[in-house]
Each structure stands twice: as structure tokens, then as C-alpha cells.
Design a protein around this motif. Structure first.
Motif, mmCIF file in Angstrom:
data_model
loop_
_atom_site.group_PDB
_atom_site.id
_atom_site.type_symbol
_atom_site.label_atom_id
_atom_site.label_comp_id
_atom_site.label_asym_id
_atom_site.label_seq_id
_atom_site.Cartn_x
_atom_site.Cartn_y
_atom_site.Cartn_z
ATOM 1 N N ALA A 50 20.381 52.790 76.147
ATOM 2 C CA ALA A 50 19.654 51.537 76.870
ATOM 3 C C ALA A 50 20.659 51.469 78.054
ATOM 4 O O ALA A 50 21.713 50.334 77.771
ATOM 5 C CB ALA A 50 19.505 50.484 76.222
ATOM 6 N N LEU A 51 20.659 52.154 79.009
ATOM 7 C CA LEU A 51 21.626 51.945 80.052
ATOM 8 C C LEU A 51 21.018 50.914 81.231
ATOM 9 O O LEU A 51 19.925 50.571 81.124
ATOM 10 C CB LEU A 51 21.699 53.283 80.829
ATOM 11 C CG LEU A 51 22.013 54.557 80.302
ATOM 12 C CD1 LEU A 51 22.194 55.763 81.306
ATOM 13 C CD2 LEU A 51 23.495 54.367 79.322
ATOM 14 N N SER A 52 22.222 50.360 81.656
ATOM 15 C CA SER A 52 21.844 49.290 82.386
ATOM 16 C C SER A 52 23.076 49.051 83.468
ATOM 17 O O SER A 52 24.137 49.542 83.378
ATOM 18 C CB SER A 52 21.584 47.949 81.994
ATOM 19 O OG SER A 52 23.004 47.207 81.323
ATOM 20 N N SER A 56 21.821 53.465 91.746
ATOM 21 C CA SER A 56 21.847 52.828 92.961
ATOM 22 C C SER A 56 23.151 52.073 93.280
ATOM 23 O O SER A 56 23.499 51.253 92.685
ATOM 24 C CB SER A 56 20.889 52.036 93.652
ATOM 25 O OG SER A 56 19.322 52.513 93.620
ATOM 26 N N VAL A 57 23.910 52.591 94.264
ATOM 27 C CA VAL A 57 25.378 52.030 94.548
ATOM 28 C C VAL A 57 25.066 51.523 96.168
ATOM 29 O O VAL A 57 24.668 51.949 96.883
ATOM 30 C CB VAL A 57 26.445 53.017 94.628
ATOM 31 C CG1 VAL A 57 27.660 52.341 95.034
ATOM 32 C CG2 VAL A 57 26.439 53.594 93.475
ATOM 33 N N SER A 59 21.691 48.758 90.917
ATOM 34 C CA SER A 59 20.618 49.148 89.640
ATOM 35 C C SER A 59 20.915 50.476 88.838
ATOM 36 O O SER A 59 21.147 51.210 89.594
ATOM 37 C CB SER A 59 19.215 48.966 90.161
ATOM 38 O OG SER A 59 19.198 49.877 91.258
ATOM 39 N N VAL A 60 20.096 50.376 87.621
ATOM 40 C CA VAL A 60 20.159 51.388 86.905
ATOM 41 C C VAL A 60 18.607 51.616 86.192
ATOM 42 O O VAL A 60 18.370 50.621 85.436
ATOM 43 C CB VAL A 60 21.107 51.783 85.908
ATOM 44 C CG1 VAL A 60 20.699 52.813 84.817
ATOM 45 C CG2 VAL A 60 22.539 51.616 86.477
ATOM 46 N N GLU A 61 18.029 52.655 86.551
ATOM 47 C CA GLU A 61 16.507 52.526 86.063
ATOM 48 C C GLU A 61 16.251 53.800 85.613
ATOM 49 O O GLU A 61 16.253 54.971 86.258
ATOM 50 C CB GLU A 61 15.605 51.897 87.378
ATOM 51 C CG GLU A 61 15.785 50.819 87.752
ATOM 52 C CD GLU A 61 14.618 50.607 88.803
ATOM 53 O OE1 GLU A 61 13.686 51.037 88.964
ATOM 54 O OE2 GLU A 61 15.049 49.600 89.686
ATOM 55 N N GLN A 62 15.382 53.904 84.522
ATOM 56 C CA GLN A 62 15.122 55.157 83.773
ATOM 57 C C GLN A 62 13.741 55.694 84.570
ATOM 58 O O GLN A 62 12.818 54.631 84.693
ATOM 59 C CB GLN A 62 14.866 55.265 82.436
ATOM 60 C CG GLN A 62 14.444 56.759 81.856
ATOM 61 C CD GLN A 62 14.453 56.543 80.244
ATOM 62 O OE1 GLN A 62 13.860 55.401 79.720
ATOM 63 N NE2 GLN A 62 14.491 57.584 79.525
#
Length: 428
Positions: free
Chosen positions: A199-201, A229-230, A237-240
């Protein structure tokens, strides 16, 4: 504008999904990792990402060079033409073939060739991101790639790209401790090798990306790359991005309210329609869904319903055509975990075989009691004897914990009690 990185876990080009029904036998290529890779490329171009990073095991076997070259070349060419950089590291599966492919694909940058750490700084939209990568130098690596290594921070966000076996001491696949990852001084880690995604975030960018598409029932649920996104020098943000063409789904059907076995078909269709609506909202809906069905609840129709669904499985039928997603649903496996309608309390007072079995199932309701502990101990000993059989030599067999032993005993005992009562002419 943010810098956008699409991080891709294990692809395994050259592999094909297993356990497909007859109705989908002609769709193997459309459900294979090559199709998943094409979806990754399509999404990267459509979303205008800046970088695509591959975390190893891009190719399944050394013999898959030509098929992998064709698919990888097409994807890399499309990405490069769209102004997207492509880089990656080699894993234990493609330790030889990926470097050879990289030599044939000048637009693909293999990081950390030969087991030497390498960093590269990527820039886009005024943002900077540095990736630190290490590739397998041989198929077996028993030392941690981070042992005795100091990684120098570079401009912007610093992220590691690594194929490894986390917290598995003695593993032949680059064992790394979580403490080593945390202490390396980077802002996060994108890991390959384990097919179940973490579960990355944006709060915790460190873990396994998971495989791009599940190839067998042991890899259920959501699979796909992660969009990172940087912006303004920090992780935004980090989204699968769930876009696997093949999906495996565990489904539990409670049969407690059934008045006849045939009603189970409607019960399953109702569940699948709801699931289909949910999957249609993913980044890309799957083309096929393999259902691993578990029958639960107190009922007298358990054996009949299992026979009904087993017949559908053996005939290789499509049990539902998704209207919302367009996916084809099929039953891959059906197991029965139903409980008899007869009260265990009343049965446990009898001295016949069903009564003796009911007593033992009652013991499992109190796992700390002496009878339950004795039952669990005896069961574990028998499981050890089975695991030591020469037929399973070479498999990675782990010792089951108490909860797993209890679950095994409860499921097998309940099925046996069902059969005993059926043969006696009682319930079910």
C-alpha cells in the motif's frame, strides 16, 4: 507542472496466464503480460508521463529474447516518440536477457548494470528526480545489495529502484532488510520481485510495486503500475493505475438463505454484476476475470451447489459477460466451506462418527483449551509428514501457524461432517 514517473513492477514478458477455460483458450495473448505492457505504454502516453521505470523481471526466461525484444522494442519506441524516458533494472529472471535487450534498444537505459549502483537525475517542468538503481549481476545473489554501500544524494527527490527479497534472511534473490532500506538516506524505494503490491502512498513511498498483471489465482486483486507525481520539490501524489487485462478474484457466497440449490446461480450473478460495476471504474477494466469461489454459510445445499458450479467450471463456460466493463467472468475453482444445518451442540452429544467429529469441531471454537491444543499439535505433525514427502521436494514449504492449522481442520472437518450426514440420510 509536476514531474510524472510511472513505476512498473514485474512484467514477465513471455509468460501466459494459467487455468483459462476453454471459452478463452484463443485469448491467451490478449490476456498475457505483453498485453499488460501495451496497456502500460498506452496509459503512459495518454497521461503524458515523463519517465517509465521498470523494477526488474521484465522478461520471464532467457529463451524469451525474441518475443521480449519485439514487445519491449514496440513499447520503448512509442514511449520515446512521445518524449518519455525509459529505464529499469534487471531482476533474477532476466539477469542475462535484459542487458542484451538493452544493448539492442539504445533508448532504454539499464541502471546498475553488473551489480554496481548507478544514479541518474531526471528533469521535467522545472522539477528534479534522481533514481538510484542496481541490477542483478547473476541469477543468485545471497548478499544484500546495500551491504557496505553509501548512496550519495543528488538533486531533487531521491528514490531507489531495486529488485530484491525484503526481510527474507538467506534468500538467493538479493535479501535486503527493511532497516537497510530505511537507513539508506533516500526518500523512498520502488521494489520488484514480490507480485503482491504494497500500500504505497505519499506518506510511505517504500514497498513492492507488485506484478503488472496476475498470471494465476495466487495473484488476486488489483494490479498495475504506480503514478508518482513530484511538484515543488516534494512528493505530491502516489496512485496505482489498475489496468491488468487478466484479473483473479476471490468471491465468497453465503448460501444460508437458499431455498433450493439453483438459487445459487442468481446469487452469484448478483455479486458479479456489482463487481463488474466496480471494475468498470478502474483505470482500464480487465478483459477477463477468473473467480475463485468459496461457498459459506449454514445450509443443506452445499454439496449440490458445489456440484452445480463444478459442472460450469469443467465445461469451461463464461458465467457472466460484464455489461459495464466488457469482461468475461469464469469460475476457476469452487471450494465448499459451508456448515451443516444440524447444531454441533446436539451432534456432539452422540457417540457415533458424526458426533465424535462434531466434538472436535467444537473444540476448535476454544483454541486455547487442552483438547484443541492437542488436536492442533497432532494436525501440525501430520502436515509436517506430508510436507516431507519426496513429491514436494524443491518447493518452498513454510510451517503453518495455529490459525492456518485451525482453518484447515475446520474446513476439512466441516466438509467431512456434511458427507457423513448426507450418507446417513439426515441433514444436510
Amino acid at each position: 507542472m509536476p514531474l510524472k514517473l510511472l513505476a512498473v513492477g514485474d512484467i514477465h514478458l513471455g509468460r501466459y496466464p494459467s487455468r483459462l477455460p476453454e471459452a478463452l483458450s484463443g485469448e491467451r495473448r490478449a490476456l498475457a503480460p505483453a498485453a499488460a505492457w501495451k496497456r502500460v505504454v498506452d496509459h503512459a502516453v495518454a497521461d503524458a508521463v515523463d519517465v517509465v521505470a521498470l523494477a526488474g523481471d521484465v522478461v520471464e526466461r532467457e529463451d524469451d529474447f525474441f518475443e521480449a525484444y519485439r514487445e519491449l522494442h514496440r513499447g520503448v519506441q512509442r514511449l520515446t516518440e512521445a518524449g518519455i524516458r525509459v529505464l529499469g533494472v534487471a531482476g533474477n529472471h532476466d539477469v542475462k536477457v535484459l542487458p542484451r535487450l538493452a544493448d539492442q534498444l539504445p533508448d532504454f537505459h539499464l541502471l546498475g548494470r553488473g551489480g554496481e549502483w548507478e544514479s541518474t537525475t531526471l528533469e521535467a517542468g522545472g522539477e528534479s528526480l534522481t533514481l538510484h538503481g542496481w541490477s542483478f549481476p547473476s541469477a543468485v545473489v545471497r548478499r544484500s545489495p546495500l551491504e557496505g554501500v553509501h548512496l550519495e544524494r543528488c538533486p531533487g527527490l531521491n528514490i531507489g529502484l531495486l529488485h530484491c527479497d525484503r526481510d527474507q534472511h538467506g534468500s538467493p534473490h538479493a535479501p535486503v532488510r527493511s532497516s537497510e532500506l530505511d537507513g539508506a538516506g533516500l526518500d523512498g524505494w520502488l521494489l520488484g520481485h514480490i507480485h503482491a503490491p504494497d500500500a504505497l502512498s505519499s506518506d510511505r513511498l517504500s514497498g513492492y510495486l507488485g506484478c503488472v498483471s496476475g498470471m494465476d489465482p495466487g495473484e488476486p486483486g488489483d494490479h498495475g503500475p504506480w503514478l508518482i507525481s513530484v511538484e515543488s520539490g516534494r512528493l505530491q501524489s502516489v496512485e496505482q493505475r489498475v489496468l491488468a487485462p487478466m484479473r483473479w478474484q476471490a468471491v465468497t457466497l453465503d448460501l444460508s438463505e437458499l431455498e433450493e440449490a439453483e438459487q445459487a446461480r442468481s446469487l452469484l450473478l448478483e455479486y458479479l454484476r456489482g463487481l463488474d460495476e466496480e471494475l468498470s471504474g478502474r483505470t482500464m477494466a480487465p478483459a477477463a476475470v477468473g473467480v475463485r469461489l468459496s461457498l459459506a454459510g449454514r445450509t443443506g445445499f452445499g454439496p449440490a451447489v458445489q456440484r452445480l458450479f463444478e459442472r460450469e467450471k469443467q465445461e469451461g463456460s463464461i458465467v457472466h459477460d460484464g455489461v459495464a466493463s466488457g469482461a468475461a467472468y469464469f469460475i476457476e475453482h469452487c471450494q465448499r466451506d459451508t456448515r451443516p444445518t444440524v447444531s454441533l451442540d446436539s451432534l456432539a452429544g452422540q457417540s457415533d462418527p458424526p458426533g465424535l467429529l462434531a466434538q472436535r469441531l467444537r473444540w476448535l471454537e476454544r483454541p486455547d483449551s487442552e483438547p484443541a491444543r492437542r488436536l492442533i499439535r497432532d494436525a501440525r505433525q501430520r502436515l509436517r509428514q506430508q510436507a516431507a514427502d519426496a513429491r514436494w521436494r524443491g518447493l518452498d514449504v513454510t510451517e503453518p501457524d495455529d490459525e492456518e492449522v485451525i482453518d484447515h481442520l475446520r474446513r476439512t472437518g466441516t466438509r467431512l461432517l456434511d458427507e457423513m450426514l448426507s450418507r446417513q440420510g439426515g441433514e444436510p
